[in-house]
Design an enzyme around this catalytic site. Sequence first.
Site, PDB file in Angstrom:
ATOM      1  N   THR A 116     -11.494  57.170  14.600  1.00 52.16           N
ATOM      2  CA  THR A 116     -12.389  56.907  13.707  1.00 52.16           C
ATOM      3  C   THR A 116     -13.421  57.818  13.488  1.00 52.16           C
ATOM      4  OG1 THR A 116     -11.893  54.844  14.167  1.00 52.16           O
ATOM      5  CG2 THR A 116     -13.892  54.997  12.744  1.00 52.16           C
TER       6      THR A 116
ATOM      7  N   ARG B 172     -18.692  32.050  25.375  1.00 51.38           N
ATOM      8  CA  ARG B 172     -17.405  32.206  24.489  1.00 51.38           C
ATOM      9  C   ARG B 172     -16.670  30.679  24.382  1.00 51.38           C
ATOM     10  NH1 ARG B 172     -17.569  37.795  22.998  1.00 51.38           N
ATOM     11  NH2 ARG B 172     -17.981  38.911  24.642  1.00 51.38           N
TER      12      ARG B 172
ATOM     13  N   CYS C  89     -14.477  49.911  19.168  1.00 52.05           N
ATOM     14  CA  CYS C  89     -14.526  49.813  17.741  1.00 52.05           C
ATOM     15  C   CYS C  89     -15.860  49.291  17.141  1.00 52.05           C
ATOM     16  CB  CYS C  89     -13.400  49.155  17.343  1.00 52.05           C
ATOM     17  SG  CYS C  89     -11.925  49.912  17.695  1.00 52.05           S
TER      18      CYS C  89
ATOM     19  N   LYS D  40     -11.265  52.625   7.378  1.00 57.03           N
ATOM     20  CA  LYS D  40     -11.590  52.481   8.913  1.00 57.03           C
ATOM     21  C   LYS D  40     -12.874  52.017   9.094  1.00 57.03           C
ATOM     22  CE  LYS D  40     -10.341  51.872  13.134  1.00 57.03           C
ATOM     23  NZ  LYS D  40      -9.792  50.796  13.794  1.00 57.03           N
TER      24      LYS D  40
ATOM     25  N   ARG E  33      -5.242  51.290  13.878  1.00 59.61           N
ATOM     26  CA  ARG E  33      -5.629  49.988  13.444  1.00 59.61           C
ATOM     27  C   ARG E  33      -4.773  48.917  14.255  1.00 59.61           C
ATOM     28  NH1 ARG E  33      -3.799  49.007   7.803  1.00 59.61           N
ATOM     29  NH2 ARG E  33      -5.985  47.892   7.598  1.00 59.61           N
TER      30      ARG E  33
ATOM     31  N   TYR F 233     -14.896  43.707  28.227  1.00 63.49           N
ATOM     32  CA  TYR F 233     -15.307  43.285  27.004  1.00 63.49           C
ATOM     33  C   TYR F 233     -14.808  42.232  26.124  1.00 63.49           C
ATOM     34  CZ  TYR F 233     -11.854  45.774  23.963  1.00 63.49           C
ATOM     35  OH  TYR F 233     -10.716  46.197  23.538  1.00 63.49           O
TER      36      TYR F 233
ATOM     37  N   ASP G 211      -4.114  65.485  27.875  1.00 62.92           N
ATOM     38  CA  ASP G 211      -5.124  64.807  28.477  1.00 62.92           C
ATOM     39  C   ASP G 211      -5.863  65.798  29.303  1.00 62.92           C
ATOM     40  OD1 ASP G 211      -7.192  63.064  29.811  1.00 62.92           O
ATOM     41  OD2 ASP G 211      -6.032  61.715  28.316  1.00 62.92           O
TER      42      ASP G 211
END
Length: 416
Positions: free
Chosen positions: A106, A393, A257, A203, A140, A312, A14
Site C-alpha cells: 500500500t 472486545r 493496515c 486501497k 486485499r 493485534y 527476502d
Amino acid sequence: MQFAAKGHRVTGADVDAGVVASVNDGVAPFPGEEGLQERLKEAVADGRLTATTDTAAAVAGAEAVVLVVPLFVDPRGEPDFGSMDRATRAVAAGLRPGTLVSYETTLPVGTTRDRWAPLLEEGSGLAAERDFSLVFSPERVLTGRVFADLRRYPKLVGGIGPASAKDGTRFYECVLDFDVRDDLPRDNGVWDLGSAEAAELAKLAETTYRDVNIALANQFARFADRAGIDAEAVIEACNTQPYSHIHRPGIAVGGHCIPVYPRMYLWNDPEAGLVRTARETNEGMPDYAVELLAETYGDLEGAEVLVLGAAYRGGVKETAFSGVFPTVQALRRHGARPYVSDPLYEPAELEALGLPPHTGQPVTAAVLQADHAAYRELAAEQLPSVRVLVDGRRVTDPALWAGVRRVVIGDGAVQR
C-alpha cells in the site's frame, strides 16, 4: 504459494536469511495461515518454490516481479520509504527488458509513477512502459485467510500506461483463481482501474473507510457508556437496514493496515479533518479502557494488572501496532504494574517485544485486549485475585465472571 499452485516457478526474495532458510526447508516462517504449511511443503519438494537473499539475481531470472515489502509511517505521519527504496534498487539491478514489475505494498497516491518508476529506470537503464511494465495492484487480504480472500475479491490493477496495464492484467489472470459472485457490478476477476494512481487511492480509500467506521462505532460506544445504553444492541439493530454497516467498537485498532494507511492518505490530503479525527479517536481507545478500569477499580497506583492478549487481533501471532503497547503505557501512567499474557506467545517472546510477561504473579485487575477464542472460556477462577475485568472486545462470558466487576466497552452497564 498461490502463484506456484498455478504451475509457475516462483522465487521468494527476502533480506532475512532466517526466513529464506525456513522457506527452503518447507517450513512456514509464520504460523496460523490456513493451508499454507501443506502447500509450502509440497511446492518446495517439487521445485516450484525456492527462496534467496539475492534479490537482483532472482529478478534477472524472472518474467514478473511482485513487491510486498512493508511501508510504514513515522509518528508525524511521514512515510518511511527506506526499506522500499532499497528493495526497488535491488530489483532495478536485475531488471531485464520485457519484465513486469508490480507493487502490492500500500502506497501514497502517486508513488508508483513518481518514485518507483524513476528509481527502476535509474538502476536498470530501461524505460518504464517502453522497456518494462509497471503496475500497482494492492493486497486485499486478511491474515489467516489469504487464499480464500485471493479468490473472493476482485484483483485491482493500475498501470502507468496502457501496455503496463495490459501486462499486469494478463499476469494476475494467470496466477489467481476467482469465486463466482453475483453481488458485484461486473464479473469477478482482474479490474483495470485505468491508472496506478486510481489503484493506489482505492486501497487507501477502502482501509480509511474502515478506520472512520470503527471510530464512529467507538464514539457511539463511549456515549452509550455515559447514557446507560448497550451500543452493540443498537448497532445490530441499525445494521438490519441495508444502508447501515456500522463496525464494532473496541479497545484498539491494530495490524499493518488500518492504523497506517489513513496516515498515508493524510500525507496526500492533509486537509482531511474527518480522517484525522477518526484516527485520533481510535488511538485514544486504550486510554479510555484504562480510564474505565480506574473508575471501577479505584486508584491504580501500585495495582498489579494483567493485560490479556499481545496480538493485534485474535488468532493471529502478530503484534504490528497492537493495542497492547498503548494499553501497557496507559496503565503505567496511572501508576499500575502491568503484566501481559497471550496464548500464542511464550514469556521470552513477550520480553523480546518489551512487554512484561505474566508468569503467575497475583493480579487484582485485568484488561482484555485481544479477542482470542480461548478467552471465551476464560473464567474468574483462573484469575482468583482479580476484582475488576475490563473486556475491551466483548468476548468473555459474563456467567463465568460471577463475583467480579466485569466492564465491557459500550455496554452501558457502568454509567459514567
